[in-house]
Design an enzyme around this catalytic site. Structure first.
Site, short mmCIF file in Angstrom:
data_model
loop_
_atom_site.label_atom_id
_atom_site.label_comp_id
_atom_site.label_asym_id
_atom_site.label_seq_id
_atom_site.Cartn_x
_atom_site.Cartn_y
_atom_site.Cartn_z
N CYS A 71 0.84 -1.20 0.00
CA CYS A 71 0.00 0.00 0.00
C CYS A 71 0.88 1.25 0.00
CB CYS A 71 -0.91 -0.06 1.23
SG CYS A 71 -1.73 1.48 1.65
N CYS A 94 0.14 3.78 2.71
CA CYS A 94 0.59 3.24 4.01
C CYS A 94 2.08 3.49 4.21
CB CYS A 94 0.33 1.74 4.10
SG CYS A 94 -1.41 1.27 3.98
#
Length: 103
Positions: free
Chosen positions: A31, A34
């Site tokens: 991600c 993230c």
């Protein structure tokens, strides 16, 4: 204090039985947002160690925890107070907004 790795095995001890609020970052290695958010989370863990415990849950490795807390998008932050989910936030947010969650 370093960020704790939260798993299904240590969730009760590290989160539900914690003596101060616990901020959990639900994330995954693939991600992009993230990875972008991770340094902010790490800074908060160090700078506010006396106020909050910071942990990370890898949703790929701990799918049961992600499902339990209905994490559908990442990064998701959930603040636990006295063993209960108190606040949550989805997506990358400003450091000040993260701090405001536990203050």
């Amino acid at each position: 204090m370093a960020v704790l790795t939260i798993t299904a095995d240590n969730f009760e001890k590290e989160v539900l039985q914690a003596d101060k609020p616990v901020l959990i970052d639900f994330w995954a290695s693939w991600c992009g947002p993230c990875r972008m958010f991770s340094p902010t989370i790490d800074e908060i863990a160090t700078e506010y160690a006396d106020e909050v415990i910071v942990g990370k849950v890898n949703v790929d490795e701990e799918n049961s925890l992600a499902q339990q807390f209905q994490v559908a998008s990442i990064p998701t932050l959930i603040l636990f107070k006295e063993g209960k989910a108190a606040k949550s936030s989805i997506g990358v947010i400003a450091k000040e907004d993260v701090i405001a969650m536990f203050r």
